[in-house]
Design a protein around this motif. Sequence first.
Motif, PDB file in Angstrom:
ATOM      1  N   ASP A  27       0.827  -1.222   0.000  1.00  0.00           N
ATOM      2  CA  ASP A  27       0.000   0.000   0.000  1.00  0.00           C
ATOM      3  C   ASP A  27       0.853   1.260   0.000  1.00  0.00           C
ATOM      4  O   ASP A  27       1.957   1.271   0.548  1.00  0.00           O
ATOM      5  CB  ASP A  27      -0.848   0.086   1.285  1.00  0.00           C
ATOM      6  CG  ASP A  27      -2.020  -0.873   1.286  1.00  0.00           C
ATOM      7  OD1 ASP A  27      -2.260  -1.532   0.259  1.00  0.00           O
ATOM      8  OD2 ASP A  27      -2.693  -0.949   2.340  1.00  0.00           O
ATOM      9  N   ALA A  28       0.300   2.324  -0.575  1.00  0.00           N
ATOM     10  CA  ALA A  28       0.850   3.669  -0.375  1.00  0.00           C
ATOM     11  C   ALA A  28      -0.314   4.594  -0.029  1.00  0.00           C
ATOM     12  O   ALA A  28      -1.474   4.274  -0.304  1.00  0.00           O
ATOM     13  CB  ALA A  28       1.565   4.145  -1.635  1.00  0.00           C
ATOM     14  N   VAL A  66       2.779  11.282  -3.264  1.00  0.00           N
ATOM     15  CA  VAL A  66       2.928  10.164  -2.331  1.00  0.00           C
ATOM     16  C   VAL A  66       3.312  10.702  -0.958  1.00  0.00           C
ATOM     17  O   VAL A  66       4.266  11.470  -0.815  1.00  0.00           O
ATOM     18  CB  VAL A  66       3.993   9.156  -2.832  1.00  0.00           C
ATOM     19  CG1 VAL A  66       4.178   8.033  -1.812  1.00  0.00           C
ATOM     20  CG2 VAL A  66       3.593   8.603  -4.197  1.00  0.00           C
ATOM     21  N   VAL A  69       4.690   5.258   2.134  1.00  0.00           N
ATOM     22  CA  VAL A  69       4.739   4.007   1.376  1.00  0.00           C
ATOM     23  C   VAL A  69       4.876   2.828   2.327  1.00  0.00           C
ATOM     24  O   VAL A  69       5.467   2.953   3.400  1.00  0.00           O
ATOM     25  CB  VAL A  69       5.923   3.981   0.356  1.00  0.00           C
ATOM     26  CG1 VAL A  69       5.665   4.926  -0.796  1.00  0.00           C
ATOM     27  CG2 VAL A  69       7.239   4.285   1.038  1.00  0.00           C
ATOM     28  N   THR A  73       6.709  -1.460  -1.947  1.00  0.00           N
ATOM     29  CA  THR A  73       6.072  -0.659  -3.010  1.00  0.00           C
ATOM     30  C   THR A  73       7.053  -0.303  -4.121  1.00  0.00           C
ATOM     31  O   THR A  73       6.899   0.714  -4.818  1.00  0.00           O
ATOM     32  CB  THR A  73       5.449   0.635  -2.432  1.00  0.00           C
ATOM     33  OG1 THR A  73       6.455   1.312  -1.681  1.00  0.00           O
ATOM     34  CG2 THR A  73       4.272   0.348  -1.544  1.00  0.00           C
ATOM     35  N   ILE A  84      -3.251   8.031 -10.468  1.00  0.00           N
ATOM     36  CA  ILE A  84      -3.679   6.709 -10.015  1.00  0.00           C
ATOM     37  C   ILE A  84      -4.735   6.152 -10.972  1.00  0.00           C
ATOM     38  O   ILE A  84      -5.831   6.707 -11.080  1.00  0.00           O
ATOM     39  CB  ILE A  84      -4.283   6.783  -8.588  1.00  0.00           C
ATOM     40  CG1 ILE A  84      -3.328   7.504  -7.625  1.00  0.00           C
ATOM     41  CG2 ILE A  84      -4.643   5.383  -8.090  1.00  0.00           C
ATOM     42  CD1 ILE A  84      -1.982   6.833  -7.449  1.00  0.00           C
ATOM     43  N   VAL A 138      -3.665   3.558  -1.670  1.00  0.00           N
ATOM     44  CA  VAL A 138      -3.486   2.947  -2.994  1.00  0.00           C
ATOM     45  C   VAL A 138      -2.937   1.531  -2.815  1.00  0.00           C
ATOM     46  O   VAL A 138      -1.754   1.365  -2.529  1.00  0.00           O
ATOM     47  CB  VAL A 138      -2.514   3.771  -3.869  1.00  0.00           C
ATOM     48  CG1 VAL A 138      -2.368   3.142  -5.251  1.00  0.00           C
ATOM     49  CG2 VAL A 138      -2.990   5.210  -3.981  1.00  0.00           C
ATOM     50  N   ALA A 141       0.595  -0.603  -4.849  1.00  0.00           N
ATOM     51  CA  ALA A 141       1.259   0.651  -5.244  1.00  0.00           C
ATOM     52  C   ALA A 141       2.607   0.411  -5.904  1.00  0.00           C
ATOM     53  O   ALA A 141       3.204   1.337  -6.455  1.00  0.00           O
ATOM     54  CB  ALA A 141       1.425   1.562  -4.026  1.00  0.00           C
ATOM     55  N   PRO A 145       0.469   3.237  -9.629  1.00  0.00           N
ATOM     56  CA  PRO A 145       0.694   4.680  -9.817  1.00  0.00           C
ATOM     57  C   PRO A 145       1.608   4.987 -11.005  1.00  0.00           C
ATOM     58  O   PRO A 145       2.613   4.323 -11.212  1.00  0.00           O
ATOM     59  CB  PRO A 145       1.361   5.100  -8.497  1.00  0.00           C
ATOM     60  CG  PRO A 145       0.901   4.077  -7.508  1.00  0.00           C
ATOM     61  CD  PRO A 145       0.783   2.789  -8.264  1.00  0.00           C
TER      62      PRO A 145
END
Length: 308
Positions: A27-28, A66, A69, A73, A84, A138, A141, A145
């Motif tokens: 995830d971010a 961002v 993070v 990622t 995104i 996100v 990630a 992205p």
Amino acid sequence: MRALTWQGQQDVRVETVPDPTIQQPTDAIIKVTSTAICGSDLHLYEVLGPFLDPGDILGHEPMGVVEEVGSDTGDLEVGDRVVIPFNISCGHCWMCERQWFAQCETTQNRDQGMGASLFGYTKLYGQVAGGQAEYLRVPQAQFGPIKVPEGPADERFLYLSDVLPTAWQAVAYARIPDGGSVAVFGLGPIGQMAARIARHQGFRVIAVDSVPERNAMARRHGIEVVDASTVDDVTTAIRDLTDGRGTDSVIDAVGMEAHGGSAIPQLAQKMASKLPSAISAPLMQVAGVDRTAALVACVDAVRRAGTV
Ligand SMILES: NC(=O)c1ccc[n+]([C@@H]2O[C@H](COP(=O)([O-])OP(=O)(O)OC[C@H]3O[C@@H](n4cnc5c(N)ncnc54)[C@H](O)[C@@H]3O)[C@@H](O)[C@H]2O)c1
Ligand SMILES: [Zn+2]
Ligand SMILES: [Zn+2]
């Protein structure tokens, strides 16, 4: 943070909700700087209500910076400026290896019989919080992205999140032959872009809509327009412009809430979306409530052996 939430049919509100946090190593978190609204959001506003819960955060066309993070990622770094994409895809499964990212098997919603998860797009697609919010978690990630350069305004990049690739892909899938023609049904953002992309690639484009300013915009960009509000029969009008044959290819840029055709599907769609969701959700999945007037017209307007 503040976020746009779905509260019920035709009832969306900006509310204060908890900030998102990292839940998986992949995830971010991004701070959203711009986000767009899509024709697809209109379906949530009314028709797809049975698949949403009050408080669900909408939105799938964001970009930002961002903020945080997870541990896995890839080369994504805090401070990166990113767009995104709507689809949440891993980039390395069987489907992603074949570039069918919307069918990613890592984020697939098998229990719903659907493909990859999507941001802000109902229980059918993972009920992932969306991007019409100050911050967005996100998932995947390491892959999703798209890094974009600093400097130019957000509007230069924002449409990479959904609408521009959608329109580009529609033209690619339409397989318009060299020197050929395409009819584009619907002149919302998707139809406008698909029509202009096809023109840019040198094809003849005939577009169909009934909204005067949308038709005028297309004409300004060299696109022939059939005004659905003034002709008796759209497909006859298209055949008249193409030696009686129809266009080589057709793009449906209208979707499930088409105007025209029989009133019955329209009524069924309205009724189904108003039933309690325990009844309407399974009914809508089995029976379907798409209004197919535009799709039927597309099939009618394409020449024999053409592509819709
Ligand atoms: N990733 C994706 O697959 C993706 C992305 C974006 C949008 N979409 C879908 O694409 C569709 C179009 O999106 P949009 O943002 O341009 O929507 P929109 O609602 O702004 O535009 C739809 C247009 O179709 C016109 N229309 C309605 N019935 C018609 C008919 N029978 N014949 C001709 N025109 C008709 C309307 O007047 C309207 O201008 C939506 O269904 C949306 O969900 C898919
Ligand atoms: Zn969209
Ligand atoms: Zn995948």
